[in-house]
Design a protein around this motif. Structure first.
Motif, PDB file in Angstrom:
ATOM      1  N   ASN A  62     -36.771   2.985  36.658  1.00 54.73           N
ATOM      2  CA  ASN A  62     -38.044   4.265  36.554  1.00 54.73           C
ATOM      3  C   ASN A  62     -38.065   4.673  38.038  1.00 54.73           C
ATOM      4  OD1 ASN A  62     -39.057   1.486  37.591  1.00 54.73           O
ATOM      5  ND2 ASN A  62     -40.995   2.680  37.466  1.00 54.73           N
ATOM      6  N   GLU A  63     -38.976   5.847  37.923  1.00 48.85           N
ATOM      7  CA  GLU A  63     -39.700   6.450  39.292  1.00 48.85           C
ATOM      8  C   GLU A  63     -41.034   5.742  39.457  1.00 48.85           C
ATOM      9  OE1 GLU A  63     -37.877   8.434  40.995  1.00 48.85           O
ATOM     10  OE2 GLU A  63     -36.077   8.414  39.640  1.00 48.85           O
ATOM     11  N   VAL A  64     -41.367   5.068  40.587  1.00 46.00           N
ATOM     12  CA  VAL A  64     -42.538   4.336  40.651  1.00 46.00           C
ATOM     13  C   VAL A  64     -43.523   5.378  41.243  1.00 46.00           C
ATOM     14  CG1 VAL A  64     -41.399   2.305  41.319  1.00 46.00           C
ATOM     15  CG2 VAL A  64     -42.059   3.642  43.081  1.00 46.00           C
ATOM     16  N   GLY A  65     -44.682   4.946  41.021  1.00 51.90           N
ATOM     17  CA  GLY A  65     -45.809   5.790  41.372  1.00 51.90           C
ATOM     18  C   GLY A  65     -46.588   6.754  40.283  1.00 51.90           C
ATOM     19  N   ASN A  66     -47.627   7.418  40.722  1.00 50.33           N
ATOM     20  CA  ASN A  66     -48.398   8.043  39.746  1.00 50.33           C
ATOM     21  C   ASN A  66     -48.248   9.534  39.719  1.00 50.33           C
ATOM     22  OD1 ASN A  66     -50.171   5.688  38.944  1.00 50.33           O
ATOM     23  ND2 ASN A  66     -51.303   6.142  41.087  1.00 50.33           N
ATOM     24  N   GLU A  67     -47.198   9.947  40.370  1.00 49.21           N
ATOM     25  CA  GLU A  67     -46.616  11.376  40.222  1.00 49.21           C
ATOM     26  C   GLU A  67     -46.341  11.918  39.072  1.00 49.21           C
ATOM     27  OE1 GLU A  67     -45.616   9.129  42.419  1.00 49.21           O
ATOM     28  OE2 GLU A  67     -45.963   9.943  44.237  1.00 49.21           O
ATOM     29  N   PRO A  68     -46.377  13.084  38.633  1.00 48.19           N
ATOM     30  CA  PRO A  68     -45.924  13.574  37.173  1.00 48.19           C
ATOM     31  C   PRO A  68     -44.497  13.679  37.002  1.00 48.19           C
ATOM     32  CG  PRO A  68     -46.505  15.441  38.569  1.00 48.19           C
ATOM     33  CD  PRO A  68     -47.085  13.932  39.423  1.00 48.19           C
ATOM     34  N   GLY A  69     -44.038  13.656  35.632  1.00 51.24           N
ATOM     35  CA  GLY A  69     -42.796  13.530  35.600  1.00 51.24           C
ATOM     36  C   GLY A  69     -42.028  12.138  35.449  1.00 51.24           C
ATOM     37  N   ALA A  70     -42.588  11.335  35.834  1.00 50.98           N
ATOM     38  CA  ALA A  70     -41.874   9.743  35.936  1.00 50.98           C
ATOM     39  C   ALA A  70     -41.400   9.226  34.624  1.00 50.98           C
ATOM     40  CB  ALA A  70     -43.142   8.831  36.264  1.00 50.98           C
TER      41      ALA A  70
ATOM     42  N   SER B  15     -47.043   3.200  35.263  1.00 51.97           N
ATOM     43  CA  SER B  15     -47.656   4.553  35.307  1.00 51.97           C
ATOM     44  C   SER B  15     -47.014   5.622  34.349  1.00 51.97           C
ATOM     45  CB  SER B  15     -47.632   5.119  36.801  1.00 51.97           C
ATOM     46  OG  SER B  15     -46.234   5.152  37.151  1.00 51.97           O
ATOM     47  N   LEU B  16     -45.705   5.249  34.080  1.00 53.79           N
ATOM     48  CA  LEU B  16     -44.974   6.038  33.140  1.00 53.79           C
ATOM     49  C   LEU B  16     -45.361   6.041  31.857  1.00 53.79           C
ATOM     50  CD1 LEU B  16     -41.346   4.869  32.647  1.00 53.79           C
ATOM     51  CD2 LEU B  16     -43.269   3.292  33.601  1.00 53.79           C
ATOM     52  N   VAL B  17     -46.198   4.909  31.581  1.00 47.00           N
ATOM     53  CA  VAL B  17     -46.606   4.626  30.128  1.00 47.00           C
ATOM     54  C   VAL B  17     -48.153   4.989  30.007  1.00 47.00           C
ATOM     55  CG1 VAL B  17     -47.223   2.870  28.471  1.00 47.00           C
ATOM     56  CG2 VAL B  17     -45.107   2.535  29.819  1.00 47.00           C
ATOM     57  N   GLY B  18     -49.078   4.596  30.951  1.00 46.00           N
ATOM     58  CA  GLY B  18     -50.418   4.944  30.925  1.00 46.00           C
ATOM     59  C   GLY B  18     -51.025   4.479  29.531  1.00 46.00           C
TER      60      GLY B  18
END
Length: 375
Positions: free
Chosen positions: A79-87, A137-140
């Motif tokens: 995955n792409e870590v962090g809270n940025e959009p598009g993860a 964060s990609l799940v939320g």
């Protein structure tokens, strides 16, 4: 994005680092039956620095080094870590590329979904690759995405990265606010899907509260002992013991956070693993290097890459104390494809028994994975 020269390590794509010739396989540990052991890197990656940039096939030399390393399996972060959009979209794309890389190199790699696949990889002298995500964060709030990740081959879900997400606080959050209500629901869904809950990168309260909420064995896949070096990326003894009491495993990384000067030695790795063994028991210690199965050649190109890497992490606020523009994530004396043979030698010199070494090299992780995944 992932190609033949690239491996996702700790959620960050590392590429183009050259490897040296592999050292002789016989490291004086024949009595430890290394070649018969299942050797698992509970968080890591690999790269192939040889051949044309656009070549889809792993080179003959790269494949030989992977086989000679004796590594049975490696847990890849997709995955792409962090809270940025598009993860979410980026992660799905990363999985598709890794699936293709494995398919294009079926004589060297095996996509693993079960512990049986690990044994099949060992029997066929291939490297089993299994997937995990290092953030939710990609799940939320969309918890059904955990089922989708499982369907895409993901088997390990880390609750937080270094910063706060909707589930809880990461290790760098000063408030140390712990687990949210959504975090409790997320853990319940992870366990329902028979995915492995990973608490690496969590804040102290997040880890403690997640362990209290867990009803199935968890993991802290890549960390160090905070009792040996007080760094927020390391974990205190109390949480390690609780993880072990729940049937879990603690993996020790080969990262700068092991020591105050950010340049750990093999002896430092052994010291942290020994500490886990002593406080948690020999059934609960493992490897999670957060590194690659190759030698890191530190030249001007590599130094420039590291500077950019650190600057990006600092700008995003995810660089932990101990990271730096000139700090490479390596244990210098063991930095080649034979790294786990070196580790076995180091543990032997520290008077670990053969059985303890076999457990730390991979048997403990294999047991945990079977307990959680059911296969």
């Amino acid at each position: 994005m992932i190609d033949r020269r690239m491996a996702l390590v700790g959620g960050v794509a590392l590429a183009g680092l050259a490897a040296s010739r592999v050292a002789a396989a016989d490291r004086g540990i024949a009595n430890l039956a290394y070649d018969r052991a299942i050797v698992i890197d509970g968080l890591g990656g690999f790269n192939d620095p040889y051949g044309p940039e656009d070549e889809k096939q792993i080179s003959t030399r790269g494949a030989a080094e992977l086989r000679q390393s004796g590594t049975t399996a490696v847990h890849f972060t997709v995955n792409e870590v962090g809270n940025e959009p598009g993860a979410w979209e980026k992660t799905v794309g990363n999985i598709a590329q890794l699936d293709q890389l494995i398919a294009d190199n079926a004589d060297v790699l095996l996509r693993a979904l079960s512990t049986g696949d690990f044994r099949a990889a060992k029997a066929s002298n291939r490297l089993a690759v299994y997937y995990g995500v290092q953030d939710t964060s990609l799940v939320g709030t969309e918890l059904d995405r955990l089922a989708l990740l499982k369907g895409l081959g993901v088997r390990i879900v880390q609750l937080t990265y270094n910063l706060r997400n909707l589930s809880g606080d990461g290790s760098l959050e000063p408030a140390n606010a712990g687990l949210s209500k959504l975090g409790h629901d997320t853990i319940a869904r992870i366990e329902h899907e028979k995915l492995l809950l990973d608490l690496s990168h969590g804040g102290q309260r997040t880890i403690a509260e997640a362990l209290a909420a867990a009803t199935r064995p968890p993991i802290i896949s890549h960390t160090g002992c905070r009792a040996l070096n007080d760094n927020p990326r390391n974990v205190w003894d109390a949480e390690m013991r609780t993880c072990a009491d729940k049937g879990g495993v603690i993996g020790i990384y080969w990262m700068p956070f092991l020591v105050p000067n950010s340049r750990p030695t093999g002896a430092d790795v052994v010291a942290h693993m020994t500490h886990v063994r002593d406080i948690c028991g020999e059934d609960h210690v493992a490897i999670g290097t957060d590194g690659i199965i190759a030698k890191t050649v530190i030249d001007e190109k590599a130094r420039a890459t590291q500077r950019k890497f650190f600057q990006d992490r600092s700008k995003r606020g995810i660089a932990a104390p101990g990271e730096g523009s000139d700090i490479f994530n390596i244990v210098a004396e063991w930095d080649d494809a034979m790294r786990f043979r070196h580790l076995a030698d180091g543990l032997s010199r520290a008077r670990w028994t053969t059985r303890q070494i076999e457990k730390a090299l991979g048997a403990n992780l294999l047991r945990l994975y079977g307990d959680v995944w059911g296969t």
